[in-house]
Design an enzyme around this catalytic site. Structure first.
Site, short mmCIF file in Angstrom:
data_model
loop_
_atom_site.label_atom_id
_atom_site.label_comp_id
_atom_site.label_asym_id
_atom_site.label_seq_id
_atom_site.Cartn_x
_atom_site.Cartn_y
_atom_site.Cartn_z
N LYS A 181 0.85 -1.20 0.00
CA LYS A 181 0.00 0.00 0.00
C LYS A 181 0.88 1.25 0.00
O LYS A 181 1.47 1.62 1.01
CB LYS A 181 -0.94 0.05 1.21
CG LYS A 181 -2.01 1.14 0.98
CD LYS A 181 -2.59 1.72 2.23
CE LYS A 181 -1.78 2.78 2.88
NZ LYS A 181 -1.65 4.05 2.11
N GLY A 233 6.94 5.12 8.19
CA GLY A 233 6.15 6.35 8.23
C GLY A 233 6.36 7.05 9.55
O GLY A 233 7.40 6.91 10.20
N SER A 234 5.35 7.81 9.96
CA SER A 234 5.52 8.64 11.15
C SER A 234 5.36 7.84 12.44
O SER A 234 4.73 6.77 12.45
CB SER A 234 4.50 9.78 11.12
OG SER A 234 3.20 9.22 11.16
N GLY A 238 2.79 4.78 13.37
CA GLY A 238 3.41 3.52 13.81
C GLY A 238 2.79 3.02 15.11
O GLY A 238 2.52 1.83 15.28
N GLU A 256 9.51 1.37 10.89
CA GLU A 256 10.62 2.29 10.56
C GLU A 256 10.05 3.69 10.63
O GLU A 256 9.30 4.11 9.74
CB GLU A 256 11.13 2.01 9.13
CG GLU A 256 11.75 0.65 8.95
CD GLU A 256 13.06 0.47 9.70
OE1 GLU A 256 13.58 1.47 10.24
OE2 GLU A 256 13.53 -0.67 9.76
N CYS A 290 13.93 10.39 6.60
CA CYS A 290 13.82 10.02 8.01
C CYS A 290 15.12 10.21 8.76
O CYS A 290 15.12 10.55 9.93
CB CYS A 290 13.37 8.58 8.11
SG CYS A 290 14.40 7.47 7.13
N GLU A 388 10.67 16.24 14.93
CA GLU A 388 11.02 15.98 13.54
C GLU A 388 10.27 16.98 12.65
O GLU A 388 9.04 17.05 12.70
CB GLU A 388 10.64 14.55 13.15
CG GLU A 388 11.05 14.22 11.73
CD GLU A 388 10.59 12.84 11.28
OE1 GLU A 388 9.41 12.49 11.49
OE2 GLU A 388 11.42 12.12 10.70
P1 NAD Z 1 2.44 8.74 7.67
O1 NAD Z 1 2.61 7.97 8.94
O2 NAD Z 1 1.50 9.86 7.66
O3 NAD Z 1 1.96 7.76 6.50
C1 NAD Z 1 2.69 6.62 6.14
C2 NAD Z 1 1.74 5.58 5.60
O4 NAD Z 1 0.84 5.19 6.62
C3 NAD Z 1 0.89 6.05 4.43
O5 NAD Z 1 0.81 5.02 3.48
C4 NAD Z 1 -0.47 6.29 5.08
O6 NAD Z 1 -1.55 6.13 4.20
C5 NAD Z 1 -0.49 5.23 6.15
N1 NAD Z 1 -1.37 5.52 7.29
C6 NAD Z 1 -1.77 6.73 7.75
N2 NAD Z 1 -2.59 6.57 8.82
C7 NAD Z 1 -2.69 5.24 9.02
C8 NAD Z 1 -3.38 4.44 9.99
N3 NAD Z 1 -4.13 4.98 10.95
N4 NAD Z 1 -3.25 3.10 9.92
C9 NAD Z 1 -2.47 2.53 8.98
N5 NAD Z 1 -1.81 3.22 8.03
C10 NAD Z 1 -1.92 4.57 8.05
O7 NAD Z 1 3.91 9.16 7.24
P2 NAD Z 1 4.31 10.10 6.01
O8 NAD Z 1 3.91 11.50 6.35
O9 NAD Z 1 3.81 9.50 4.74
O10 NAD Z 1 5.89 9.96 6.02
C11 NAD Z 1 6.70 10.76 6.81
C12 NAD Z 1 7.19 10.00 8.01
O11 NAD Z 1 7.81 8.79 7.61
C13 NAD Z 1 8.24 10.76 8.76
O12 NAD Z 1 8.00 10.69 10.15
C14 NAD Z 1 9.53 10.03 8.42
O13 NAD Z 1 10.54 10.15 9.35
C15 NAD Z 1 9.05 8.63 8.28
N6 NAD Z 1 9.98 7.83 7.47
C16 NAD Z 1 10.73 6.88 8.09
C17 NAD Z 1 11.66 6.13 7.37
C18 NAD Z 1 12.48 5.08 8.05
O14 NAD Z 1 12.94 4.17 7.36
N7 NAD Z 1 12.71 5.12 9.33
C19 NAD Z 1 11.79 6.34 6.00
C20 NAD Z 1 11.01 7.32 5.40
C21 NAD Z 1 10.10 8.04 6.15
#
Ligand code: NAD
Length: 486
Positions: A181, A233-234, A238, A256, A290, A388
């Site tokens: 996804k 993601g965030s 997470g 992650e 990230c 962040e």
């Molecule tokens: P986000 O958490 O908003 O979204 C990430 C994904 O999660 C998207 O596909 C989104 O649709 C999905 N999502 C959102 N709400 C959800 C829920 N309630 N249940 C399940 N899935 C859900 O993150 P973002 O804004 O897309 O990305 C930025 C964040 O990602 C930053 O915090 C960044 O540090 C982190 N990031 C981490 C790494 C790593 O490897 N550590 C790499 C890249 C980005």
């Protein structure tokens, strides 16, 4: 193979059981191009309950045969898919750029990392052995690594295809079925993978792609028949995923998440090297990475000299910010208006938390651009120093002793990446051990390798991607005990 998708023919269906199918859920999303605000599509689908259930049903049906596919055959499929990703990277990159505002060079890097990830994991397929323990006590113990079943990857917008190499590759290599996804902000390259998946030879149901936002991610995370979520993601999302996993079927979860990574720069470092890494590490992806070097700590003896070069290098980066399609552009805009407003808000409020040295205002009057920005002598407890930002914004402080700076470096809820810049190998090793983070760079930072574990401590995540860790994370160990005295 004729690649069917382009900016004028977007993939707007889900890819399940090796077919494109309309999603049942009527809700649609609207996406704009961040470089000029133009409408890209107002018909981006969102997979709902029935759609997710359908993909899971197909994956469950495909799993028994896929887990038994001969290693040579599975290897061939992953390698072919890797080749196809590289062959079609320009077309996939064009689709990503529409809503990410990234450069053509980024597309090549993404496809290349994804392809290398597939090849790395394909190489493990016939080498991923279990263990045995001797039968001196009368029992032979055989430890098997078994696939989990239906697994899913939920990923952010800043590296839509990189995550194929980090998540799909180990999942598929170890015999799992995988549902991908992508982020709702950058879904098109992932949704266009269908023809490549088919051409590579994945059987129907083994590798599927679902469009959608957080609601789709939540359906996957709480699904009773999905056995693992690998999430990038965030931190906030997470934590929700971990909770949903616990409340549903206790599915395995790899997280992650975010970071606020410190670069600790000592008097005896090579200054040009330290400047290069710290600038690249906060401006790559326009700071939307990230493991960006978002906290920079400089020892007092070289503070002025380092800062003169650091500020100049950040100003130079502003000169290569602009239209991602234009030759010479290295930095594009923020991904969308929400992200732009978020970063701008941090910069605005930050002016009472530290001294704005460079950057801040937007570049031009069109598009969602933020100049590389430095705040100096920020309050270590302030928002701009602790949270962040996910934009090209760093905070800088000077320090005198190693003890003092290690305390400040580790005084954070994050623990993804850290860097130490020094010519003293003893100090470098001592500090590498002291950082509370999943990864440490010595005279470098914010980099990763496919064969070495990637991930964070504390609220930066749970588990590791890359290397053997990734294969183990997509398998369950089973201990078989054989009674040899019977
Ligand atoms: P986000 O958490 O908003 O979204 C990430 C994904 O999660 C998207 O596909 C989104 O649709 C999905 N999502 C959102 N709400 C959800 C829920 N309630 N249940 C399940 N899935 C859900 O993150 P973002 O804004 O897309 O990305 C930025 C964040 O990602 C930053 O915090 C960044 O540090 C982190 N990031 C981490 C790494 C790593 O490897 N550590 C790499 C890249 C980005």
């Amino acid at each position: 193979m004729e690649f069917p998708f382009s900016a004028s023919k977007l993939p707007l269906q889900m890819f399940v059981n090796n077919e494109y199918v309309d999603v049942e859920n009527p809700r649609k999303l609207t996406l704009y191009n961040p470089k000029d605000g133009s409408l890209v599509s107002d018909k981006v689908p969102v997979a709902g309950t029935e759609d997710v259930d359908l993909a899971v049903k197909y994956a469950q049906a495909a799993f028994p045969a896929w887990r038994k596919v001969a290693p040579a055959e599975r290897t061939k499929t992953l390698l072919k898919f890797a080749d196809l990703l590289e062959e079609y990277y320009e077309k996939l990159g064009e689709l990503t750029r529409l809503t990410l505002g990234s450069t053509p060079a980024f597309a090549q890097m993404e496809a290349s990392v994804a392809a290398q990830g597939l090849r790395y994991n394909a190489g493990w397929i016939d080498k991923f052995a279990g263990q045995t323990y001797p039968e001196a006590d009368g029992f032979l113990k055989i430890i098997r690594n078994e696939p989990l079943g239906v697994t899913a990857g939920i990923v952010p917008w800043n590296g839509p295809l990189v995550t194929i190499g980090l998540k799909a590759a180990p999942a598929l290599a170890t015999g799992n079925c995988f549902i991908f996804k992508p982020s709702e902000k950058t879904p098109f390259a992932a949704l266009a993978l269908g023809p490549l998946i088919k051409e590579a030879g994945f059987p129907p149901g083994v590798f599927q792609v679902l469009p959608g936002d957080g609601s789709t991610g939540a359906l996957l995370s709480s699904h009773m028949d999905i056995r693992k979520i690998s999430f990038t993601g965030s931190c906030a999302t997470g934590k929700k995923i971990l909770e949903m996993a616990a409340k549903s079927n206790l599915k395995r979860v790899t997280l992650e998440l975010g970071g606020k990574s410190p670069a600790v720069i000592f008097d005896d470092c090579n200054i040009p090297n330290a400047v290069k890494w710290t600038v690249d590490a906060i401006t790559a992806g326009s700071g939307q990475t990230c493991f960006a070097a978002s906290r920079v700590y400089v020892q007092e003896g070289i503070y002025q000299e380092f800062m003169t070069a650091y500020v100049q290098a950040m100003k130079d980066k502003a000169k290569v910010m602009g239209d991602p399609e234009a030759p010479g552009t290295e930095l594009g805009p923020m991904v969308d208006r929400a992200q732009y407003e978020r970063v701008s808000g941090f910069i605005q409020r930050g002016q009472s938390q530290g001294k704005l040295l460079v950057g801040g205002p937007r570049v031009g009057d069109k598009g969602l651009f933020i100049e590389p920005t430095i705040f100096a002598e920020t309050d270590p407890k302030s928002e701009i120093h602790t949270q962040e930002i996910f934009g090209p914004v760093s905070v800088v402080r000077r320090f005198s002793t190693e003890e003092e700076i290690m305390k400040l470096s580790n005084d954070t809820s994050f623990g993804l990446m850290a860097g130490v810049f020094t010519q003293d190998i003893n100090r470098a090793m001592r500090i590498a051990a002291e950082f509370d983070s999943g990864m440490v760079g010595v005279n470098c930072m914010s980099l990763s390798f496919l064969n070495a574990p990637f991930g964070g401590t504390k609220e930066s995540g749970i588990g590791r991607e890359c290397g053997l860790s990734a294969l183990l994370a997509f398998t369950e160990t089973k201990t078989v005990m054989v009674n040899l005295t019977y």
